[in-house]
Design a protein around this motif. Structure first.
Motif, short mmCIF file in Angstrom:
data_model
loop_
_atom_site.label_atom_id
_atom_site.label_comp_id
_atom_site.label_asym_id
_atom_site.label_seq_id
_atom_site.Cartn_x
_atom_site.Cartn_y
_atom_site.Cartn_z
N TRP A 1 -77.38 7.01 63.10
CA TRP A 1 -78.75 6.80 62.58
C TRP A 1 -79.35 5.53 62.57
N GLY A 2 -78.63 4.56 63.14
CA GLY A 2 -78.89 3.02 62.96
C GLY A 2 -80.00 2.45 63.67
N TRP A 3 -80.59 3.57 64.79
CA TRP A 3 -81.65 2.95 65.46
C TRP A 3 -82.75 3.57 65.04
N ASP A 4 -82.76 4.98 64.72
CA ASP A 4 -83.96 5.80 64.44
C ASP A 4 -84.41 5.30 62.89
N VAL A 5 -83.78 4.93 61.88
CA VAL A 5 -84.32 4.65 60.83
C VAL A 5 -85.21 3.18 60.79
N PRO A 6 -84.74 2.26 61.45
CA PRO A 6 -85.51 1.14 61.58
C PRO A 6 -86.64 1.24 62.45
N ARG A 7 -86.63 2.04 63.35
CA ARG A 7 -87.78 2.36 64.38
C ARG A 7 -88.95 3.18 63.39
N VAL A 8 -88.48 4.00 62.71
CA VAL A 8 -89.64 4.83 61.80
C VAL A 8 -90.09 3.78 60.63
N CYS A 9 -89.19 3.01 60.07
CA CYS A 9 -89.78 2.17 59.28
C CYS A 9 -90.64 0.90 59.72
N PHE A 10 -90.44 0.57 60.97
CA PHE A 10 -91.10 -0.41 61.59
C PHE A 10 -92.36 -0.13 62.00
N ILE A 11 -92.60 1.29 62.30
CA ILE A 11 -93.88 1.88 62.88
C ILE A 11 -94.70 2.14 61.55
N THR B 1 -93.80 -2.35 52.01
CA THR B 1 -92.66 -3.16 51.18
C THR B 1 -91.24 -2.07 51.59
N ALA B 2 -91.35 -1.07 51.10
CA ALA B 2 -90.11 -0.08 51.08
C ALA B 2 -89.65 0.00 52.57
N SER B 3 -90.63 0.25 53.40
CA SER B 3 -90.11 0.46 54.74
C SER B 3 -89.35 -0.92 55.18
N MET B 4 -90.23 -2.17 54.88
CA MET B 4 -89.43 -3.27 55.26
C MET B 4 -88.03 -3.53 54.78
N ALA B 5 -88.03 -3.24 53.62
CA ALA B 5 -86.76 -3.19 52.73
C ALA B 5 -85.73 -2.34 53.41
N VAL B 6 -85.88 -1.05 53.61
CA VAL B 6 -85.07 -0.06 54.23
C VAL B 6 -84.64 -0.53 55.82
N MET B 7 -85.80 -0.94 56.45
CA MET B 7 -85.45 -1.38 57.94
C MET B 7 -84.61 -2.69 57.75
N SER B 8 -84.82 -3.76 56.96
CA SER B 8 -83.74 -4.77 56.95
C SER B 8 -82.53 -4.37 56.43
N THR B 9 -82.11 -3.65 55.62
CA THR B 9 -81.07 -3.07 54.85
C THR B 9 -80.27 -2.42 56.12
N VAL B 10 -80.95 -1.14 56.74
CA VAL B 10 -80.30 -0.58 57.80
C VAL B 10 -79.80 -1.46 59.05
N LEU B 11 -80.66 -2.64 59.40
CA LEU B 11 -80.52 -3.21 60.52
C LEU B 11 -79.02 -4.12 60.04
N PRO C 1 -82.97 12.17 67.73
CA PRO C 1 -81.69 12.30 68.43
C PRO C 1 -80.77 11.87 67.13
N GLY C 2 -80.86 10.87 66.23
CA GLY C 2 -79.89 10.47 65.60
C GLY C 2 -79.93 10.71 64.06
N ILE C 3 -81.17 11.35 63.53
CA ILE C 3 -81.33 11.69 62.21
C ILE C 3 -82.05 13.01 62.60
N PRO C 4 -82.04 13.97 61.24
CA PRO C 4 -82.87 15.30 61.49
C PRO C 4 -84.16 15.11 60.87
N LEU C 5 -84.97 14.19 61.41
CA LEU C 5 -86.38 14.02 61.10
C LEU C 5 -87.30 14.18 62.22
N SER C 6 -88.40 14.93 62.07
CA SER C 6 -89.38 15.07 63.02
C SER C 6 -90.09 13.90 63.76
N VAL C 7 -89.98 13.91 64.93
CA VAL C 7 -90.62 12.92 65.75
C VAL C 7 -92.17 12.97 65.39
#
Length: 169
Positions: free
Chosen positions: A52-62, A26-36, A128-134
Motif C-alpha cells: 500500500w506504499g504507493w496508494d496511500v501517499p497518492r491519496v494524501c497528496f491529492i 496537515t494530516a494528509s501531508m503528515a501521513v504522506m511523509s510518514t508512509v513515504l 490495487p494496494g488498499i481496499p479504498l474506493s477510487v
C-alpha cells in the motif's frame, strides 16, 4: 439581513471550512511523509516493499492539493501577474477582480459538478494496494472545488480580493 451581517455569517462558515481544510492538509501531508519514509525504509533496509506504499501517499497528496486550493484563495497566496492590472484605476481593478472571480466560479462549479458524477461512477472500483474506493480522488476534487466556489463567491460579493483585513477571529 444586511450585507455586513450576511458577510459576517458567511465568513464564520468559511472559517470553519478553512479550519477543517487546514487540518486535512496537515494530516494528509503528515501521513504522506510518514508512509513515504516507511516505504524507503522497507525497500532499502528490509529489502521488501509495502503493498500500500504507493496508494496511500497518492491519496494524501491529492487530498492535500485539493484542499489547499481554497486556502490559497482565502489568503490570496496563488501566483499572479499584476504587471498590467497594477496600472489600472480602482474601478478597473475591481472589474478585473470580479471578472476573474466569475470565471473561476464557473470553472470550479463545472469541475465540482463533474467530479461529483465521477465520484459516483467510480465508487465501486477499488485501488490495487488498499481496499479504498477510487472515488475518493474525485470526492476530494468535488469538495475542494465546492469550497473554492464559496471563497470566489465572497470575492464576487465584495468585489475585493481577500487581504490581511479579512476578519480572522
Amino acid at each position: 439581513m444586511t450585507k455586513s451581517s450576511f458577510l459576517s455569517h458567511y465568513d464564520a462558515i468559511l472559517r470553519i471550512l478553512d479550519r477543517a481544510a487546514s487540518w486535512i492538509v496537515t494530516a494528509s501531508m503528515a501521513v504522506m511523509s510518514t508512509v513515504l519514509l516507511l516505504q524507503v525504509f522497507f525497500r532499502y533496509v528490509i529489502n521488501d516493499s509495502l503493498a500500500w506504499g504507493w496508494d496511500v501517499p497518492r491519496v494524501c497528496f491529492i487530498w492535500s492539493v485539493m484542499f489547499a486550493i481554497p486556502l490559497g484563495i482565502r489568503y490570496n497566496a496563488h501566483v499572479g501577474i499584476e504587471l498590467l492590472v497594477d496600472r489600472f484605476g480602482d474601478r478597473a481593478k475591481r472589474f478585473v477582480v470580479s471578472l476573474n472571480a466569475l470565471l473561476i466560479l464557473i470553472l470550479s462549479g463545472v469541475i465540482a459538478y463533474y467530479a461529483a458524477l465521477l465520484t459516483g461512477d467510480t465508487w465501486d472500483q477499488l485501488m490495487p494496494g488498499i481496499p479504498l474506493s477510487v472515488g475518493v480522488f474525485y470526492a476530494s476534487l468535488m469538495i475542494g472545488q465546492a469550497h473554492t466556489c464559496l471563497h470566489v463567491g465572497r470575492i464576487l460579493v465584495t468585489g475585493n480580493l481577500p487581504n490581511e483585513h479579512w476578519s480572522e477571529s
